[in-house]
Design an enzyme around this catalytic site. Structure first.
Site, short mmCIF file in Angstrom:
data_model
loop_
_atom_site.label_atom_id
_atom_site.label_comp_id
_atom_site.label_asym_id
_atom_site.label_seq_id
_atom_site.Cartn_x
_atom_site.Cartn_y
_atom_site.Cartn_z
N SER A 103 -27.23 21.58 25.40
CA SER A 103 -27.93 22.76 25.90
C SER A 103 -28.32 23.65 24.72
O SER A 103 -27.67 23.67 23.68
CB SER A 103 -27.07 23.53 26.90
OG SER A 103 -25.81 23.84 26.35
N ARG A 104 -29.40 24.42 24.92
CA ARG A 104 -30.05 25.09 23.79
C ARG A 104 -30.37 26.55 24.07
O ARG A 104 -30.46 26.99 25.22
CB ARG A 104 -31.36 24.36 23.47
CG ARG A 104 -31.18 22.93 23.01
CD ARG A 104 -30.81 22.86 21.57
NE ARG A 104 -30.55 21.50 21.11
CZ ARG A 104 -30.58 21.14 19.83
NH1 ARG A 104 -30.88 22.03 18.91
NH2 ARG A 104 -30.30 19.91 19.47
N HIS A 115 -34.67 18.92 5.88
CA HIS A 115 -33.86 19.29 7.04
C HIS A 115 -32.70 20.14 6.53
O HIS A 115 -31.59 19.65 6.32
CB HIS A 115 -33.37 18.03 7.75
CG HIS A 115 -32.70 18.30 9.05
ND1 HIS A 115 -31.74 17.47 9.58
CD2 HIS A 115 -32.86 19.29 9.96
CE1 HIS A 115 -31.34 17.95 10.74
NE2 HIS A 115 -32.00 19.05 11.00
N ASP A 127 -32.75 25.44 9.98
CA ASP A 127 -33.04 24.05 10.35
C ASP A 127 -33.99 23.32 9.40
O ASP A 127 -33.74 22.17 9.06
CB ASP A 127 -33.61 24.00 11.77
CG ASP A 127 -33.62 22.60 12.35
OD1 ASP A 127 -32.68 21.84 12.07
OD2 ASP A 127 -34.56 22.26 13.08
N ARG A 130 -33.37 14.59 22.28
CA ARG A 130 -34.29 13.73 21.54
C ARG A 130 -34.12 12.29 21.99
O ARG A 130 -33.01 11.84 22.29
CB ARG A 130 -34.02 13.79 20.03
CG ARG A 130 -34.44 15.05 19.35
CD ARG A 130 -34.54 14.83 17.84
NE ARG A 130 -33.45 14.04 17.29
CZ ARG A 130 -32.31 14.54 16.83
NH1 ARG A 130 -32.09 15.84 16.87
NH2 ARG A 130 -31.38 13.75 16.34
N CYS A 141 -21.94 19.62 11.52
CA CYS A 141 -21.33 20.06 10.26
C CYS A 141 -21.47 21.56 10.03
O CYS A 141 -21.24 22.04 8.92
CB CYS A 141 -21.92 19.29 9.08
SG CYS A 141 -21.45 17.55 9.02
N TYR A 172 -38.76 18.36 26.68
CA TYR A 172 -37.54 18.93 26.10
C TYR A 172 -37.61 19.00 24.58
O TYR A 172 -37.90 18.02 23.90
CB TYR A 172 -36.32 18.09 26.50
CG TYR A 172 -35.02 18.84 26.31
CD1 TYR A 172 -34.50 19.62 27.34
CD2 TYR A 172 -34.32 18.80 25.12
CE1 TYR A 172 -33.32 20.33 27.18
CE2 TYR A 172 -33.13 19.50 24.95
CZ TYR A 172 -32.64 20.26 25.99
OH TYR A 172 -31.48 20.97 25.83
N SER A 199 -25.64 16.45 11.52
CA SER A 199 -25.26 17.11 12.76
C SER A 199 -23.75 17.30 12.82
O SER A 199 -22.98 16.53 12.22
CB SER A 199 -25.73 16.30 13.97
OG SER A 199 -25.14 15.02 13.96
N LYS A 236 -39.59 18.95 14.73
CA LYS A 236 -39.26 17.76 13.95
C LYS A 236 -40.49 16.89 13.69
O LYS A 236 -40.63 16.33 12.59
CB LYS A 236 -38.19 16.93 14.67
CG LYS A 236 -36.96 17.71 15.11
CD LYS A 236 -36.17 18.32 13.98
CE LYS A 236 -34.83 18.85 14.49
NZ LYS A 236 -34.05 19.55 13.48
N LYS A 252 -24.22 23.79 10.41
CA LYS A 252 -25.39 24.29 9.69
C LYS A 252 -25.77 25.71 10.12
O LYS A 252 -25.97 26.59 9.28
CB LYS A 252 -26.56 23.33 9.89
CG LYS A 252 -27.76 23.64 9.02
CD LYS A 252 -28.78 22.51 9.04
CE LYS A 252 -29.26 22.22 10.44
NZ LYS A 252 -30.44 21.34 10.44
#
Length: 605
Positions: free
Chosen positions: A386-387, A248, A295, A80, A272, A219, A270, A228, A274
């Protein structure tokens, strides 16, 4: 310019306003041709074949990772770009102090100059999509145009994309227009690159007109505009006007050994845990945790007089590094097939790898930039951001009601930050309003000097800091209003998996042991779990949470649940200073709850 005909059937026609809008964007961006996306499986296969041929996608070993692919982005397009993300409300004060703002007319002129001819030599895809189950009362619709087939395939995973959504729009449903270009026009005969993008990047939201424009990046949320940009920034503005919430949050379902099922939404900043929490594998026998989303959650009053929640997405777009059989076994099973990985490493046998996946790294890899890599290489094999992109139905623990059109009844809301001190493992808020103070002041502690002063609080209200499409304090007011719109709003809890003891060691093991905290929460909802009052709310009574079986000693439990009134009172001064940055819009109820907290801390209640 050639146009692939819209997917018109006997049951619907393409809405005139959508067609005219597509024509206007095409006139501006000048694509080579236009393709209307139906969302069909043959269409997806064709797009993937094109992406493989272009070098954008690398097929993985089908014996190890069936129907899965690896993408490598441009090294300048990996995350982002919050500094280039704008919320262009008509008045600057309505964007608030947490958003970048530009005057809307001036921004439109900038965008028009950027988009003029931006798609030349490329195909413009028209992607209708639904956020939420098609036809549901909380579902909203959009149409994205993009010149990136990678984005189209990703949208097909992350949304309910295609003809059914366009049909709803044709029937009169409102829709959000979203324009995206990688900003890399092709000249005649010019050779393309596997990951086209532009050094100049804009991600722009116009809340008043419900528009999104994105330029320069392919991306993640920069380009998958349903995520988002729509599901949080535009949706928070929609919810503000319509009486619902864009959050969120993760959404999960917990079922006790007695068969009582509850739905819980949780907001974590972020880093933590999730996704790990959303896919928790319980260590307590007889308990069951199922996933509805990891998310984003939309919350609104239901016809039954309760708050109901949906996951508006249809897939998971998660961070790969740190995901392992030990931290999130459900996610590892989910990624076994039908997944697109981006910027992870490639193994010699054609599979994927990232830091944290296994206790030790392979002897040789191809890193995320296509270079040879060994354990002695100076840089990580996979990019830290990376995702993976995978359909929700791939999740082994997906709940049977995750796609329920009317949503699920929301029983509890949880807020949690990464706090080394001051905040106990779990506490129940005294009221909905008290819970909203917890959400509005949610924070984590700085952990490295590079991030700022070690120990200083980094506030992330409702975990929405980069994602709120209106003034943040107005979003808090929306939470208060939506909760008060029902007779019995959900219970609110605060958790902290990250409290540390002497020597800096985490006091709570986390992961699957977090079911013990969830079990106490459900007991509170049922009226069967005693608690003790504290200035922060209700804590578990002695013996109500079996910490010894989680490997926590009595001394550690005492540290984990301790309430340092002096430290918390000092922290409340910082909280007051923080809230003042949102004045004069901070809801009266938030300040009232802070005053009550200070009284409890000072009086020893």
């Amino acid at each position: 310019m050639t146009v692939t005909a819209p997917p018109v059937t006997s049951s619907f026609a393409v809405p005139r306003d959508v067609a005219e809008w597509v024509d206007r964007i095409a006139d501006l961006a000048q694509p080579r041709d236009i393709v209307w996306c139906s969302g069909s499986l043959p269409e997806r296969r064709h797009l993937i074949e094109e992406l493989v041929e272009a070098g954008t996608l690398i097929p993985l070993n089908p014996d190890l990772r069936p129907n899965s692919y690896l993408a490598r982005s441009n090294p300048q397009d990996v995350a982002r770009v919050e500094s280039r993300t704008f919320v262009c409300t008509p008045r600057e004060e309505d964007a608030g102090p947490t958003n970048n703002w530009r005057e809307p007319l001036a921004m439109r002129e900038e965008l028009r100059s950027l988009f003029e001819g931006a798609m030349r030599g490329r195909t413009m895809y028209v992607v209708p999509f639904a956020m939420g189950p098609v036809g549901g009362p909380l579902t909203r619709y959009g149409v994205q145009v993009t010149d990136s087939p990678y984005v189209v395939v990703s949208m097909g995973i992350m949304t309910r994309m295609g003809a059914p959504a366009l049909s709803r729009i044709a029937e009169g449903a409102a829709w959000v227009p979203a324009v995206h270009s990688v900003g890399a026009p092709l000249g005649y005969g010019e050779t393309d690159v596997p990951w086209p993008c532009n050094p100049t990047k804009y991600i722009v939201q116009f809340p008043a007109t419900r528009e999104i424009w994105s330029f320069g990046s392919a991306y993640g949320g920069n380009a998958i505009l349903a995520k988002k940009a729509f599901a949080l920034r535009i949706a928070s503005a929609l919810g503000h006007d319509e009486g619902w919430l864009a959050a969120h949050m993760l959404l999960l379902k917990v079922t006790s050994p007695q068969g009582t099922a509850r739905h819980i939404a949780a907001a974590f900043p972020s880093a933590c845990g999730k996704t790990n929490f959303a896919m928790l594998r319980p260590t307590l026998p007889g308990w069951k945790v199922e996933t509805l989303g990891d998310d984003i959650v939309w919350i609104g009053p239901g016809s039954d007089g309760r708050l109901r929640a949906i996951n508006p997405e249809a897939g998971f777009f998660g961070v790969a590094p740190g995901t392992s059989r030990e931290t999130n076994p459900v996610a590892i099973d989910m990624l076994a097939r039908d997944t697109i990985f981006t910027n992870v490493a490639l193994t010699d046998d054609g599979d994927v790898w990232w830091e944290g996946l296994t206790p030790s790294a392979p002897d040789h890899l191809i890193d995320w930039q296509g270079r040879d890599w060994t354990p002695s290489s100076p840089e990580p094999a996979a990019h830290p951001n990376s995702r993976f992109t995978v359909a929700a139905q791939n999740c082994p623990t997906i709940a049977d009601d995750w796609d329920a059109p009317e949503g699920v009844p929301l029983d509890a809301v949880v807020f949690g930050g990464r706090r080394a001190s001051n905040v106990p493992l779990v506490a129940q808020a005294n009221s909905w309003e008290h819970g909203m103070l917890i959400g509005a002041t949610l924070s984590s502690e700085q952990t490295a000097a590079a991030e700022g002063t070690v120990g200083a609080l980094r506030r992330d209200p409702f975990a929405m800091l980069p994602f709120c499409g209106l003034h943040m304090a107005d979003h808090w007011a929306d939470w208060l209003a939506v909760g008060s719109s029902v007779a019995n709003p959900p219970a609110v809890f605060q958790v902290n998996w990250f409290r540390k003891g002497r020597g800096g060691r985490f006091l709570w093991p986390g992961f699957g042991e977090n079911i013990r905290v969830l079990a106490w929460m459900l007991g509170r909802l049922d009226g069967t779990a005693p608690g003790v009052d504290s200035p922060l709310g209700t804590l578990p009574a002695e013996g109500e949470l079996d910490y010894l079986s989680a490997g926590v000693s009595g001394e550690e439990w005492g540290e984990l649940m301790s309430v340092d009134r002096r430290a918390l009172f000092a922290e409340s001064d910082d909280t007051e200073r923080y809230l003042s940055t949102f004045s004069p819009r901070v809801p009266v109820a938030i300040y009232a709850q802070l005053r009550q907290l200070r009284v409890r801390l000072a009086s020893g209640e």
